[in-house]
Design an enzyme around this catalytic site. Sequence first.
Site, short mmCIF file in Angstrom:
data_model
loop_
_atom_site.label_atom_id
_atom_site.label_comp_id
_atom_site.label_asym_id
_atom_site.label_seq_id
_atom_site.Cartn_x
_atom_site.Cartn_y
_atom_site.Cartn_z
N ASP A 177 -4.38 -11.88 2.43
CA ASP A 177 -3.60 -10.69 2.14
C ASP A 177 -2.30 -10.85 2.95
O ASP A 177 -2.24 -11.67 3.88
CB ASP A 177 -4.41 -9.47 2.61
CG ASP A 177 -3.65 -8.19 2.47
OD1 ASP A 177 -3.10 -7.95 1.38
OD2 ASP A 177 -3.58 -7.43 3.45
N LEU A 178 -1.27 -10.10 2.64
CA LEU A 178 -0.01 -10.26 3.38
C LEU A 178 0.19 -9.13 4.40
O LEU A 178 0.11 -9.35 5.62
CB LEU A 178 1.16 -10.33 2.40
CG LEU A 178 2.56 -10.40 2.99
CD1 LEU A 178 2.74 -11.61 3.89
CD2 LEU A 178 3.60 -10.45 1.88
N ASP A 179 0.41 -7.93 3.89
CA ASP A 179 0.70 -6.80 4.77
C ASP A 179 -0.56 -6.47 5.59
O ASP A 179 -1.59 -6.09 5.02
CB ASP A 179 1.12 -5.61 3.90
CG ASP A 179 1.30 -4.34 4.71
OD1 ASP A 179 1.65 -4.44 5.90
OD2 ASP A 179 1.09 -3.25 4.15
N THR A 197 4.09 -5.14 7.68
CA THR A 197 5.13 -4.49 6.88
C THR A 197 4.73 -3.04 6.55
O THR A 197 5.51 -2.30 5.95
CB THR A 197 5.40 -5.29 5.58
OG1 THR A 197 4.20 -5.93 5.16
CG2 THR A 197 6.47 -6.34 5.80
N LYS A 232 -2.58 1.57 2.14
CA LYS A 232 -2.62 0.14 2.48
C LYS A 232 -3.37 -0.67 1.42
O LYS A 232 -4.49 -0.31 1.05
CB LYS A 232 -3.26 -0.06 3.86
CG LYS A 232 -2.33 0.41 4.97
CD LYS A 232 -2.85 0.06 6.34
CE LYS A 232 -1.82 0.50 7.38
NZ LYS A 232 -2.34 0.33 8.74
N SER A 292 -1.62 -10.91 -2.37
CA SER A 292 -1.09 -9.62 -1.91
C SER A 292 -0.73 -8.74 -3.10
O SER A 292 -0.28 -9.24 -4.13
CB SER A 292 0.17 -9.88 -1.08
OG SER A 292 0.90 -8.69 -0.90
N ALA A 293 -0.90 -7.43 -2.91
CA ALA A 293 -0.50 -6.49 -3.96
C ALA A 293 1.01 -6.34 -4.03
O ALA A 293 1.54 -5.71 -4.95
CB ALA A 293 -1.14 -5.13 -3.67
N LYS A 342 -6.33 -4.45 -6.52
CA LYS A 342 -7.46 -4.23 -5.60
C LYS A 342 -7.87 -2.75 -5.71
O LYS A 342 -6.99 -1.92 -5.89
CB LYS A 342 -7.03 -4.54 -4.16
CG LYS A 342 -6.50 -5.96 -3.97
CD LYS A 342 -5.81 -6.10 -2.61
CE LYS A 342 -5.07 -7.42 -2.51
NZ LYS A 342 -4.32 -7.60 -1.26
N GLU A 344 -8.47 -9.89 4.83
CA GLU A 344 -7.90 -8.60 4.42
C GLU A 344 -7.93 -7.58 5.55
O GLU A 344 -8.84 -7.61 6.39
CB GLU A 344 -8.75 -8.02 3.29
CG GLU A 344 -8.20 -8.20 1.91
CD GLU A 344 -6.98 -7.33 1.59
OE1 GLU A 344 -6.62 -6.45 2.39
OE2 GLU A 344 -6.40 -7.55 0.53
N ASP A 345 -6.99 -6.65 5.54
CA ASP A 345 -7.00 -5.57 6.54
C ASP A 345 -7.35 -4.21 5.92
O ASP A 345 -7.55 -3.26 6.67
CB ASP A 345 -5.61 -5.44 7.20
CG ASP A 345 -4.59 -4.88 6.24
OD1 ASP A 345 -4.48 -5.41 5.12
OD2 ASP A 345 -3.92 -3.89 6.58
P1 B16 Z 1 5.29 -3.58 -3.09
P2 B16 Z 1 -0.88 -6.17 0.77
C1 B16 Z 1 0.45 -4.06 -0.17
O1 B16 Z 1 0.46 -5.29 0.47
C2 B16 Z 1 0.71 -2.95 0.84
O2 B16 Z 1 -0.35 -2.89 1.79
C3 B16 Z 1 0.82 -1.63 0.12
O3 B16 Z 1 1.13 -0.60 1.05
C4 B16 Z 1 1.93 -1.72 -0.95
O4 B16 Z 1 2.03 -0.51 -1.68
C5 B16 Z 1 1.60 -2.88 -1.90
O5 B16 Z 1 1.48 -4.09 -1.15
C6 B16 Z 1 2.68 -3.06 -2.96
O6 B16 Z 1 3.86 -3.50 -2.35
O7 B16 Z 1 5.78 -2.21 -3.28
O8 B16 Z 1 6.11 -4.42 -2.11
O9 B16 Z 1 5.06 -4.32 -4.39
O10 B16 Z 1 -1.62 -5.46 1.87
O11 B16 Z 1 -1.67 -6.27 -0.54
O12 B16 Z 1 -0.31 -7.50 1.18
MG MG Z 2 -3.01 -5.52 3.57
#
Ligand code: B16
Ligand code: MG
Length: 220
Positions: A8-10, A16, A44, A115-116, A146, A170-171
């Site tokens: 996962d990224l964030d 972030t 998240k 990552s999402a 997810k 994942e977090d």
């Molecule tokens: P974006 P992850 C997610 O990242 C974030 O945790 C979530 O808060 C955010 O809404 C989602 O990415 C979409 O991000 O608006 O930049 O496309 O935890 O899946 O790495």
């Molecule tokens: Mg995350």
Amino acid sequence: MLKAVLFDLDGVITDTAEYHYMAWKQLASEIHIEIDREFNEMLKGVSRMESLERILRHGQRERDFTPEEKQELATKKNKQYVQLLEQVTPSDVYPGIRELLLELKTSGIHAVIASASKNAPQILRSLQLTDLFDYIVDPDEVAQGKPAPDIFLRGAEAVGATAEECIGIEDAQAGIEAIKSAQMIAVGIGDEALLMASGADVVLPTTEKLSLPFLKSLIC
Ligand code: B16
Ligand code: MG
């Protein structure tokens, strides 16, 4: 045998979440909805549009906007978020992550971003990590976000690995659920009680203790 690690990224590679929170808080206040850090926990790992829906529901305003207006609101939040991302530098990579990625590369184990975030490629460039990943799944490539398993299954397929040969890290609760529904080993980073309740196989408080021998011990 371990063939791929899906990150996962964030919350796993870097933090972030704070920038997401700042951008959502500003957008929400413009439409007279207040959000706090506790509420932000529920955003998240959740996609941009689903995050907006949750904020609107929180403010009981889900019926006040047309689909086009919702799209505009999400675009506005993203503009603000992307501006905040200009502050990201290589020193923002979480402890142990760069070292782990280098270990994976030397051992021929694939590293994948699941990552999402549609901003993942930009964030990885700012962190100077792009070259250490073999594949970045575009969230638009998959039908469901997810907690559905799609993004992890797509990441494994892209590098030619089966689910049994993969570990996901994942977090967020939604992310752990996604890894488990993909039938992969799930490593949680953060709150042990919360992530174990979502099905994590093991939880570490921070990324510092992540290493290749540790990951191999979970799968061999
Ligand atoms: P974006 P992850 C997610 O990242 C974030 O945790 C979530 O808060 C955010 O809404 C989602 O990415 C979409 O991000 O608006 O930049 O496309 O935890 O899946 O790495
Ligand atoms: Mg995350």
